[in-house]
Design a protein around this motif. Structure first.
Motif: not given
Length: 195
Positions: A30-39, A189-191
Motif C-alpha cells: 500500500r506504500l509503493g515499497v513491496p520489498g524486500p527491504v535491506s537493513f 524510499p518515496k512512499l
C-alpha cells in the motif's frame, strides 16, 4: 503493548484509529515499497499491511523464516498524511511515559535532526503478561512524508524472549548505536500511499 499480529508498539495513529491489526489480513503493498527491504545486511520481506484509516498506512517486513506474530526482528514502514514527525513522536513518548508505572524496563531517548525535520525515537520496553518475558527494542525514524505534510515512519524492532531476554538487553549496548546510525542513514524510499 500490542498483543495481536505483530510487535507491540504502534505509531500512535493505530491506537487513535481504534483498529486492531488483526482486522486487516491482506499483504497488499500500500506504500509503493513491496520489498524486500535491506537493513544492516538482512533482507526483510513484506509480511503484513494495513490501511486502518483513510490517512494511515502501515507495512511490516520480516526476514525469511520469521512471522509477524513472533519475530526476532522486524522492519516497519508507515505513512500518515494528517500528522507530523513532531506530533507522532510526541504521542509515542506520551505512551511510553504512561507505561513506566507498569513496565520497569521502559526507557527512551529522542534524537532530533533540525536540518531535515526528522526525529529518531530509540526505546525499549517489556511484557510478561503471557507468562513469557518479552523485551523489545525499537528505533523509529519520523520524517516529513512530502512537501504537503504528513509523516513517514521507518523503524527497526528487535526482540528477546524468555531466558534470552536478559542476554538481549545486555547485547543492546553493542548493537543499539550501529542500528540507530544505520536507520539515520537509511535511504528511505518515496512512499506512495494507496488504499
Amino acid at each position: 503493548m500490542r498483543h495481536t499480529r505483530h510487535g507491540w508498539m504502534v505509531c500512535f495513529l493505530l491506537l487513535l484509529s481504534g483498529v486492531s491489526p488483526a482486522s486487516a489480513q491482506s499483504v497488499t503493498d500500500r506504500l509503493g515499497v513491496p520489498g524486500p527491504v535491506s537493513f544492516q545486511g538482512t533482507e526483510f520481506a513484506l509480511a503484513w499491511t494495513s490501511n486502518p484509516s483513510p490517512s494511515y498506512f502501515k507495512q511490516e517486513y520480516v526476514p525469511a523464516g520469521e512471522q509477524v506474530e513472533h519475530f526476532n526482528q522486524m522492519f516497519m514502514i508507515e505513512a500518515e498524511t494528517s500528522a507530523s514527525p513532531e506530533t507522532a513522536a510526541a504521542a509515542q513518548v506520551d505512551m511510553l511515559n504512561k507505561r513506566k508505572g507498569s513496565d520497569p524496563v521502559v526507557n527512551y531517548d529522542l534524537i532530533r535532526n533540525d536540518a531535515t525535520d526528522e526525529i529518531i525515537l530509540d526505546f525499549v520496553l517489556s511484557d510478561s503478561s503471557t507468562g513469557t518475558t518479552i523485551v523489545e527494542w525499537n528505533a523509529y525514524r519520523y520524517a516529513p512524508l512530502n512537501k504537503s505534510g504528513g509523516v513517514a515512519l521507518h523503524a527497526i524492532s528487535r526482540r528477546g524472549y524468555g531466558d534470552q531476554a536478559r542476554d538481549f538487553l545486555i547485547g543492546l549496548k553493542e548493537k543499539r548505536s550501529p542500528a540507530i546510525n544505520a536507520l539515520a542513514s537509511f535511504k528511505t524510499p518515496k512512499l506512495q500511499p494507496n488504499p
